[in-house]
Every structure is written in structure tokens, then in C-alpha cells.
Design a protein around this motif. Sequence first.
Motif, PDB file in Angstrom:
ATOM      1  N   LEU A 163      10.646   0.577  50.503  1.00 38.85           N
ATOM      2  CA  LEU A 163      10.540  -0.831  50.861  1.00 38.85           C
ATOM      3  C   LEU A 163      10.163  -1.673  49.650  1.00 38.85           C
ATOM      4  CD1 LEU A 163      10.407  -3.188  52.845  1.00 38.85           C
ATOM      5  CD2 LEU A 163       8.080  -2.455  53.454  1.00 38.85           C
ATOM      6  N   LYS A 164       9.189  -1.210  48.870  1.00 37.24           N
ATOM      7  CA  LYS A 164       8.782  -1.963  47.685  1.00 37.24           C
ATOM      8  C   LYS A 164       9.946  -2.157  46.726  1.00 37.24           C
ATOM      9  CE  LYS A 164       5.161   0.595  46.607  1.00 37.24           C
ATOM     10  NZ  LYS A 164       3.936   1.025  45.870  1.00 37.24           N
ATOM     11  N   GLY A 165      10.816  -1.155  46.630  1.00 37.63           N
ATOM     12  CA  GLY A 165      11.965  -1.251  45.740  1.00 37.63           C
ATOM     13  C   GLY A 165      13.094  -2.092  46.289  1.00 37.63           C
ATOM     14  N   ALA A 166      13.105  -2.315  47.612  1.00 41.96           N
ATOM     15  CA  ALA A 166      14.221  -3.041  48.236  1.00 41.96           C
ATOM     16  C   ALA A 166      13.973  -4.536  48.356  1.00 41.96           C
ATOM     17  CB  ALA A 166      14.485  -2.459  49.629  1.00 41.96           C
ATOM     18  N   LEU A 167      12.713  -4.963  48.225  1.00 41.63           N
ATOM     19  CA  LEU A 167      12.385  -6.377  48.417  1.00 41.63           C
ATOM     20  C   LEU A 167      12.949  -7.245  47.297  1.00 41.63           C
ATOM     21  CD1 LEU A 167       8.665  -6.014  49.544  1.00 41.63           C
ATOM     22  CD2 LEU A 167      10.534  -6.934  50.940  1.00 41.63           C
ATOM     23  N   PRO A 168      13.273  -8.495  47.591  1.00 41.54           N
ATOM     24  CA  PRO A 168      13.718  -9.410  46.537  1.00 41.54           C
ATOM     25  C   PRO A 168      12.580  -9.710  45.569  1.00 41.54           C
ATOM     26  CG  PRO A 168      13.397 -10.589  48.607  1.00 41.54           C
ATOM     27  CD  PRO A 168      13.268  -9.134  48.918  1.00 41.54           C
ATOM     28  N   PRO A 169      12.893 -10.207  44.366  1.00 45.20           N
ATOM     29  CA  PRO A 169      11.882 -10.374  43.315  1.00 45.20           C
ATOM     30  C   PRO A 169      10.710 -11.277  43.681  1.00 45.20           C
ATOM     31  CG  PRO A 169      14.093 -10.577  42.400  1.00 45.20           C
ATOM     32  CD  PRO A 169      14.240 -10.546  43.882  1.00 45.20           C
ATOM     33  N   ASN A 170      10.903 -12.215  44.601  1.00 45.32           N
ATOM     34  CA  ASN A 170       9.826 -13.162  44.926  1.00 45.32           C
ATOM     35  C   ASN A 170       8.886 -12.670  46.009  1.00 45.32           C
ATOM     36  OD1 ASN A 170      12.002 -13.473  46.822  1.00 45.32           O
ATOM     37  ND2 ASN A 170      11.071 -15.367  47.533  1.00 45.32           N
ATOM     38  N   LEU A 171       9.154 -11.500  46.587  1.00 43.72           N
ATOM     39  CA  LEU A 171       8.323 -10.976  47.674  1.00 43.72           C
ATOM     40  C   LEU A 171       7.734  -9.626  47.308  1.00 43.72           C
ATOM     41  CD1 LEU A 171      10.576 -11.731  50.791  1.00 43.72           C
ATOM     42  CD2 LEU A 171       8.700 -13.122  49.877  1.00 43.72           C
ATOM     43  N   THR A 172       6.603  -9.304  47.931  1.00 49.11           N
ATOM     44  CA  THR A 172       5.994  -7.994  47.752  1.00 49.11           C
ATOM     45  C   THR A 172       5.265  -7.595  49.023  1.00 49.11           C
ATOM     46  OG1 THR A 172       4.623  -6.630  46.285  1.00 49.11           O
ATOM     47  CG2 THR A 172       3.783  -8.821  46.843  1.00 49.11           C
TER      48      THR A 172
END
Length: 307
Positions: A123-132
Motif C-alpha cells: 500500500l505504501k508503494g502504491a499511493l500517489p506522491p502526495n499521500l501517505t
Amino acid sequence: MKRSLIARIAVVATAALALAACGGGGSDPLQNGGSGGAASGDTVVIGSANFTESQIIANIYAQALEAKGVKVDLRPPIGSRETYYPAIQEGSIDLIPEYTGTLLQYINKNATETEPDAVYNALKGALPPNLTVLDKSAAEDKDAVVVTQETAAKYNAKSIEDLAANCGELVFGGPPEFQTRPDGIPGIQKTYNCTFKEYKALDAGGPLTVAALKNGDIQAADIFTTDASIVTNNFVVLADPKDNFAAQNVVPLITKAKATGATLDVLNQISAKLTTEGLTELNAEASSDAKPSLQTVAKNWLSKNGF
């Protein structure tokens, strides 16, 4: 996805107001004086989905952050992930309680991870750059195929696999989005070769689904595993031996720009205290005869856990 940012924010704001007017799927709207529109720079704008547990956790986040001096704008319930995820992507909300497995499969429909750590890392690797996502909690709340004692006995079913040969005789009920989500009806069909006779779009494990299962309008339902109605009605949660439903640990989904300082620390402290048993207790308290406000349920949890 081709709509302009302004149009999309307007859609989300309208949906939120509509859900607030109808009580957010049977639960108290969580209003804190907020309104629609983009999040301001020094305020953490918190959203929630349209089911009780999400709204309680959002209130826990809001009250704990406010106690540490963080400015908070708690919005009314927004709706399903299909509505609120675009909102956090575009910046009209900053923070929302999430569940690792279903969020991963929403972002990546080909995701195959099922174990808690594998799901979280993917999940951490799939999120867009502005989200965590911040620390995941031990608390887990999965979708589950739930039946009555009578149905379980009739088909000698302890698992979804046991029910598969007879799925064609059964009407299934759940939220509209479960009919198309990868781990919903499509996943059950693919994993267990189980095709139900009919699908009835109801609510997210709420009063419509529970009533329909009790009175026989449906014979199987999607109900969250921490829902108090399972114990109250002596329902049977069918086992998922082939892991159609991935790990679903509660995790804060947040705009990276807001994941700093006291906000980061407080949210991680909350995740460290949340447990699956605790989620069940929160849902039971909210649905008790006393009918406390969800704000009160959240306040009680924070007090009990030393916040």
C-alpha cells in the motif's frame, strides 16, 4: 477523472452535505462547524466514510489532535471510498481512517498481497506522491460473508467454500460498491466459484442489511467483522480459507504535507492503542440502548486509553 478540480470538489462537497442530511447511512453526522471546499494550510481537515466505525475513529483523531493544539475541521460523513478517495487526492480533505487491504485493492486491482505486513508495504508503494499512510494498528476489521444460524445449519457451512455449491440458491446483500470491488462479488466468484442468485444493494453492514438478513430477504450478507450486530443476532461469520479478503488493518491515510509534528505523533499513538477487540467494543457502545453520540464514544475511548 476528466472533470476539472473545481467540479470534482463540488461533487464531493455536495455528496457530503447530502449524506449529512440523511444521517450518513443511519449514523450521527460528525459535524464540527466544517463546510465543503479545499483544506486550509494550517488546519487538518478530517473526513470519514458512511459507516459508524469510520466516523468514531475520525472523531478520535479529531479530539486527540485538538487536545494537542492542532486546528481541526471535522467534516460530515462523505460516503464510500469511491467518493472520499478522490477528495483526499485533490485536497478537499487531509485525513481519513482507512483499511489497508481494501484501499490497496482500490488503488491496484491486481494486488495479490493478503498478509498484514505485505499488504501494508504494498500500500505504501502504491499511493500517489502526495499521500501517505502512518503506522498501521493491530486493529483489523474485514468484510465478511455472514449468514444466519439457520442458513449455516441448512448447508452445513462453516466457510465460504462450504457454501459455494449452493450459492445459486441464495440472495446476497451489501453496499452497492461491494458488487464491483475486486474482493467483493467478483472476488468471491473467482476465488470460490460462488455465484449468488441475486445481489441486493443495501448499506454498509448497517440496519438495512441486518434487517434483510434477519427477516430472510437475503440469505448472505457483507458485514464487517467488528460489527456488534453479529453477536447481538447470533449471526455466523463464514471462514475465508482462500484469503479472498486481505488483511484490513486500520491506518490513517493523510496528505503528506500534514503528516508532521504533533499530528504525526498523535495519530501514531492512537494506532498503537487500537485493537480489534476495541473496535468491536466501540461499535457495541455506539449501538447500545443508551445511544450515545459518536463524539461521546470517541471521548470515552480516549479517556480509557490515556489521551
